[in-house]
Scaffold this motif. Structure first.
Motif, PDB file in Angstrom:
ATOM      1  N   MET A 108       3.876 -76.593  25.895  1.00 12.64           N
ATOM      2  CA  MET A 108       3.247 -75.950  25.264  1.00 12.64           C
ATOM      3  C   MET A 108       2.628 -75.047  24.848  1.00 12.64           C
ATOM      4  O   MET A 108       2.404 -73.700  23.973  1.00 12.64           O
ATOM      5  CB  MET A 108       1.691 -76.964  25.332  1.00 12.64           C
ATOM      6  N   LEU A 109       2.296 -74.373  26.450  1.00 10.09           N
ATOM      7  CA  LEU A 109       2.424 -72.907  26.210  1.00 10.09           C
ATOM      8  C   LEU A 109       3.719 -71.798  25.813  1.00 10.09           C
ATOM      9  O   LEU A 109       3.337 -70.691  25.144  1.00 10.09           O
ATOM     10  CB  LEU A 109       2.296 -72.603  27.786  1.00 10.09           C
ATOM     11  N   VAL A 110       4.756 -72.256  26.670  1.00 15.26           N
ATOM     12  CA  VAL A 110       6.589 -71.570  25.928  1.00 15.26           C
ATOM     13  C   VAL A 110       6.081 -71.623  24.096  1.00 15.26           C
ATOM     14  O   VAL A 110       6.541 -70.760  23.554  1.00 15.26           O
ATOM     15  CB  VAL A 110       7.441 -72.166  26.385  1.00 15.26           C
ATOM     16  N   GLY A 111       6.015 -73.351  23.561  1.00 15.26           N
ATOM     17  CA  GLY A 111       6.140 -72.966  22.267  1.00 15.26           C
ATOM     18  C   GLY A 111       4.549 -72.564  21.636  1.00 15.26           C
ATOM     19  O   GLY A 111       5.256 -71.930  20.285  1.00 15.26           O
ATOM     20  N   ALA A 112       3.621 -72.440  22.062  1.00 15.46           N
ATOM     21  CA  ALA A 112       3.090 -71.201  21.121  1.00 15.46           C
ATOM     22  C   ALA A 112       3.505 -70.076  21.233  1.00 15.46           C
ATOM     23  O   ALA A 112       3.460 -69.448  20.035  1.00 15.46           O
ATOM     24  CB  ALA A 112       1.699 -71.403  22.480  1.00 15.46           C
ATOM     25  N   VAL A 113       4.066 -69.506  22.884  1.00 16.23           N
ATOM     26  CA  VAL A 113       4.543 -68.059  22.530  1.00 16.23           C
ATOM     27  C   VAL A 113       5.622 -68.274  21.550  1.00 16.23           C
ATOM     28  O   VAL A 113       5.655 -66.618  20.847  1.00 16.23           O
ATOM     29  CB  VAL A 113       4.485 -67.529  23.871  1.00 16.23           C
ATOM     30  N   PHE A 114       5.988 -69.261  21.344  1.00 17.33           N
ATOM     31  CA  PHE A 114       7.848 -68.519  20.496  1.00 17.33           C
ATOM     32  C   PHE A 114       7.559 -68.999  19.369  1.00 17.33           C
ATOM     33  O   PHE A 114       8.119 -68.454  18.218  1.00 17.33           O
ATOM     34  CB  PHE A 114       9.056 -69.792  21.442  1.00 17.33           C
ATOM     35  N   SER A 115       6.658 -69.857  18.746  1.00 20.34           N
ATOM     36  CA  SER A 115       6.627 -70.101  17.492  1.00 20.34           C
ATOM     37  C   SER A 115       5.508 -69.358  17.091  1.00 20.34           C
ATOM     38  O   SER A 115       5.566 -68.408  15.835  1.00 20.34           O
ATOM     39  CB  SER A 115       5.796 -71.880  17.307  1.00 20.34           C
ATOM     40  N   VAL A 116       3.978 -69.181  17.514  1.00 23.89           N
ATOM     41  CA  VAL A 116       3.028 -68.955  16.424  1.00 23.89           C
ATOM     42  C   VAL A 116       2.912 -67.190  16.873  1.00 23.89           C
ATOM     43  O   VAL A 116       2.309 -66.655  16.006  1.00 23.89           O
ATOM     44  CB  VAL A 116       1.871 -69.340  16.182  1.00 23.89           C
ATOM     45  N   LYS A 117       3.620 -67.051  17.996  1.00 26.81           N
ATOM     46  CA  LYS A 117       3.493 -65.887  18.744  1.00 26.81           C
ATOM     47  C   LYS A 117       2.171 -65.716  19.082  1.00 26.81           C
ATOM     48  O   LYS A 117       1.109 -65.814  18.681  1.00 26.81           O
ATOM     49  CB  LYS A 117       4.262 -64.747  17.795  1.00 26.81           C
ATOM     50  N   GLN A 118       2.310 -64.609  20.126  1.00 23.80           N
ATOM     51  CA  GLN A 118       0.843 -64.083  20.503  1.00 23.80           C
ATOM     52  C   GLN A 118       0.217 -63.076  19.694  1.00 23.80           C
ATOM     53  O   GLN A 118       0.615 -62.104  19.036  1.00 23.80           O
ATOM     54  CB  GLN A 118       0.989 -63.521  21.995  1.00 23.80           C
ATOM     55  N   VAL A 119      -1.028 -62.442  19.663  1.00 17.39           N
ATOM     56  CA  VAL A 119      -1.604 -61.834  18.782  1.00 17.39           C
ATOM     57  C   VAL A 119      -1.289 -60.395  19.237  1.00 17.39           C
ATOM     58  O   VAL A 119      -0.737 -60.048  20.663  1.00 17.39           O
ATOM     59  CB  VAL A 119      -3.104 -61.900  18.607  1.00 17.39           C
ATOM     60  N   GLU A 120      -1.172 -59.671  18.301  1.00 13.52           N
ATOM     61  CA  GLU A 120      -0.221 -57.855  18.585  1.00 13.52           C
ATOM     62  C   GLU A 120      -1.779 -57.407  19.402  1.00 13.52           C
ATOM     63  O   GLU A 120      -1.941 -57.508  18.833  1.00 13.52           O
ATOM     64  CB  GLU A 120       0.412 -57.519  17.415  1.00 13.52           C
ATOM     65  N   GLY A 121      -1.357 -57.202  20.192  1.00  9.01           N
ATOM     66  CA  GLY A 121      -2.400 -56.036  20.856  1.00  9.01           C
ATOM     67  C   GLY A 121      -2.830 -56.556  22.484  1.00  9.01           C
ATOM     68  O   GLY A 121      -3.157 -56.323  23.407  1.00  9.01           O
ATOM     69  N   ILE A 122      -2.265 -58.118  22.247  1.00 11.14           N
ATOM     70  CA  ILE A 122      -2.496 -58.692  23.898  1.00 11.14           C
ATOM     71  C   ILE A 122      -1.048 -58.559  24.322  1.00 11.14           C
ATOM     72  O   ILE A 122      -0.447 -59.045  24.140  1.00 11.14           O
ATOM     73  CB  ILE A 122      -3.673 -60.792  23.113  1.00 11.14           C
ATOM     74  N   LEU A 123      -1.803 -58.470  25.664  1.00  7.71           N
ATOM     75  CA  LEU A 123      -0.266 -58.279  27.047  1.00  7.71           C
ATOM     76  C   LEU A 123      -0.025 -59.905  26.637  1.00  7.71           C
ATOM     77  O   LEU A 123       1.430 -60.385  27.063  1.00  7.71           O
ATOM     78  CB  LEU A 123      -1.464 -57.931  27.885  1.00  7.71           C
ATOM     79  N   ARG A 124      -1.152 -61.338  27.607  1.00  3.44           N
ATOM     80  CA  ARG A 124      -0.700 -62.288  27.620  1.00  3.44           C
ATOM     81  C   ARG A 124      -1.858 -63.442  26.937  1.00  3.44           C
ATOM     82  O   ARG A 124      -3.309 -63.129  27.208  1.00  3.44           O
ATOM     83  CB  ARG A 124      -0.562 -62.516  29.389  1.00  3.44           C
ATOM     84  N   PRO A 125      -1.358 -64.193  26.655  1.00  6.60           N
ATOM     85  CA  PRO A 125      -2.435 -65.636  26.133  1.00  6.60           C
ATOM     86  C   PRO A 125      -2.915 -65.754  27.403  1.00  6.60           C
ATOM     87  O   PRO A 125      -2.603 -66.195  27.825  1.00  6.60           O
ATOM     88  CB  PRO A 125      -1.553 -66.219  25.679  1.00  6.60           C
ATOM     89  N   ALA A 126      -4.120 -66.588  27.145  1.00  2.00           N
ATOM     90  CA  ALA A 126      -4.290 -67.092  28.178  1.00  2.00           C
ATOM     91  C   ALA A 126      -5.020 -68.660  28.117  1.00  2.00           C
ATOM     92  O   ALA A 126      -4.780 -69.019  26.944  1.00  2.00           O
ATOM     93  CB  ALA A 126      -5.955 -66.639  28.864  1.00  2.00           C
ATOM     94  N   LEU A 127      -4.985 -69.513  28.952  1.00  2.15           N
ATOM     95  CA  LEU A 127      -5.232 -70.830  29.048  1.00  2.15           C
ATOM     96  C   LEU A 127      -7.105 -71.181  29.914  1.00  2.15           C
ATOM     97  O   LEU A 127      -7.146 -71.019  30.339  1.00  2.15           O
ATOM     98  CB  LEU A 127      -4.452 -71.903  30.026  1.00  2.15           C
ATOM     99  N   ALA A 128      -7.891 -71.233  28.589  1.00  2.00           N
ATOM    100  CA  ALA A 128      -9.145 -71.326  29.097  1.00  2.00           C
ATOM    101  C   ALA A 128      -9.657 -73.263  29.593  1.00  2.00           C
ATOM    102  O   ALA A 128      -8.716 -73.704  28.793  1.00  2.00           O
ATOM    103  CB  ALA A 128      -9.804 -70.491  27.548  1.00  2.00           C
ATOM    104  N   SER A 129     -10.719 -73.042  30.094  1.00  2.00           N
ATOM    105  CA  SER A 129     -11.689 -74.083  30.548  1.00  2.00           C
ATOM    106  C   SER A 129     -13.483 -73.787  29.451  1.00  2.00           C
ATOM    107  O   SER A 129     -13.218 -72.656  30.069  1.00  2.00           O
ATOM    108  CB  SER A 129     -10.976 -74.604  31.919  1.00  2.00           C
ATOM    109  N   PHE A 130     -13.580 -75.000  30.176  1.00  2.02           N
ATOM    110  CA  PHE A 130     -15.194 -74.980  29.448  1.00  2.02           C
ATOM    111  C   PHE A 130     -16.415 -75.290  31.118  1.00  2.02           C
ATOM    112  O   PHE A 130     -15.440 -77.012  31.437  1.00  2.02           O
ATOM    113  CB  PHE A 130     -15.227 -75.952  27.798  1.00  2.02           C
ATOM    114  N   ILE A 131     -17.224 -74.699  31.417  1.00  2.00           N
ATOM    115  CA  ILE A 131     -17.739 -75.120  32.758  1.00  2.00           C
ATOM    116  C   ILE A 131     -19.067 -75.352  32.504  1.00  2.00           C
ATOM    117  O   ILE A 131     -19.502 -74.084  32.408  1.00  2.00           O
ATOM    118  CB  ILE A 131     -17.022 -73.750  34.060  1.00  2.00           C
TER     119      ILE A 131
END
Length: 313
Positions: A108-131
């Motif tokens: 899912m993480l690799v697919g996100a970067v390969f398909s929709v791509k990361q936003v220009e200017g963002i170094l690495r996408p993050a996976l977040a959780s709600f605490i």
């Protein structure tokens, strides 16, 4: 609004996913459609089993499945007709507004970067959780597993990404950002957290309140908690274990009930040009339903557009 859901992803798929999709269809507005991606004969038979005859839950055929233990990049390359690959294809072509899966996290993480791509200017996408917070509501913890080792610049950017997430997904005005560390003092920490603290402190676009410790995770000191993916994942799994232990001891409490992974349903992938949510591998129908609700919230808030606008400035 159209939300794609990986029908074959998760330990209890496809049964739990189909049931969760039907629960989501009952609780979401009539304008929202859900696309179940997977083997069409299998999915149709499960819909018939639940006597579903409506049109809001549709089926998109995918002949392949990426297993939980498969190598993410190899699997996506070798299985172009997998439910995850097809789902991201729909998201990339804007045929759906969001894509969710409780399947292989790496894929899912690799697919996100390969398909929709990361936003220009963002170094690495993050996976977040709600605490869950003691006073009610939730805070944002990131990263929780996308990047085990982070450079200081990436941690600084997580503060910005988390702030946008807290503002638009949790409706927190001017969210407070804390850096997870082994002490509150500015000079504490590692060769990574010390320079990260300096960068966060100098960043005028966020409300940085300094270092926080493990005891501050569930209080109101910070709305956004920044850490590397290794640390974040340990915190997340520890919180989940607290819920399991209390249930085993027959202890129930409204606050601790929110430690149940089902309560939120999944972790958003932040910083890519689309809305993607990764669910827990053991997701139940309730968790699947809440994952779809989270994806819908992301799409409604146009959070990907917020990232593009912020990082293009």
């Amino acid at each position: 609004m159209k939300i794609a859901l990986d029908a074959m992803g998760g330990d209890f798929a496809p049964e739990a996913v189909v049931e969760g999709a039907l629960l989501a269809a009952e609780t979401l507005t009539d304008e929202i459609e859900i696309f179940l991606i997977g083997d069409e004969d299998t999915v149709h038979s499960l819909l018939q089993k639940h006597h579903y005859t409506g049109s809001r839950v549709q089926v998109v055929h995918a002949s392949q499945v990426i297993g939980m233990g498969e190598h993410p990049t190899k699997a996506l390359t070798q299985k172009p007709d997998s439910s995850i690959a097809v789902g991201y294809g729909l998201l990339a072509s804007k045929k759906v507004d969001a894509f969710c899966s409780a399947g292989n996290t790496g894929a899912m993480l690799v697919g996100a970067v390969f398909s929709v791509k990361q936003v220009e200017g963002i170094l690495r996408p993050a996976l977040a959780s709600f605490i869950p917070k003691l006073s009610g509501g939730y805070g944002v913890l990131l990263d929780v597993g996308a990047i085990a080792d982070c450079k200081p610049e990436i941690l600084e950017q997580f503060g910005e990404i988390g702030s946008i997430c807290a503002e638009y997904l949790l409706d927190i005005e001017k969210p407070r950002v804390g850096l997870m560390n082994l002490g509150e003092e500015e000079g504490k920490g590692t060769m990574v957290t010390q320079p990260a603290h300096k960068l966060l402190k100098e960043n005028k676009s966020i409300h940085f309140i300094g270092n926080i410790e493990g005891r501050d995770v569930f209080n109101d000191k910070a709305d956004v908690i920044v850490c590397d993916g290794f640390t974040g994942n340990v915190i997340l799994k520890m919180a989940e274990s607290i819920y399991d232990i209390l249930r085993e001891k027959n202890f129930r409490d409204p606050f601790f009930d929110r430690f149940n992974y089902e309560a939120v349903g999944g972790s958003p992938v932040l910083g890519v040009n689309g809305n993607a949510v990764i669910g827990h591998g053991v997701s139940s129908p309730t968790a699947i339903c809440n994952m779809v609700h989270l994806a819908n919230k992301m799409a409604e808030s146009h959070i990907a557009d917020k990232f593009r606008k912020y990082f293009s400035a």
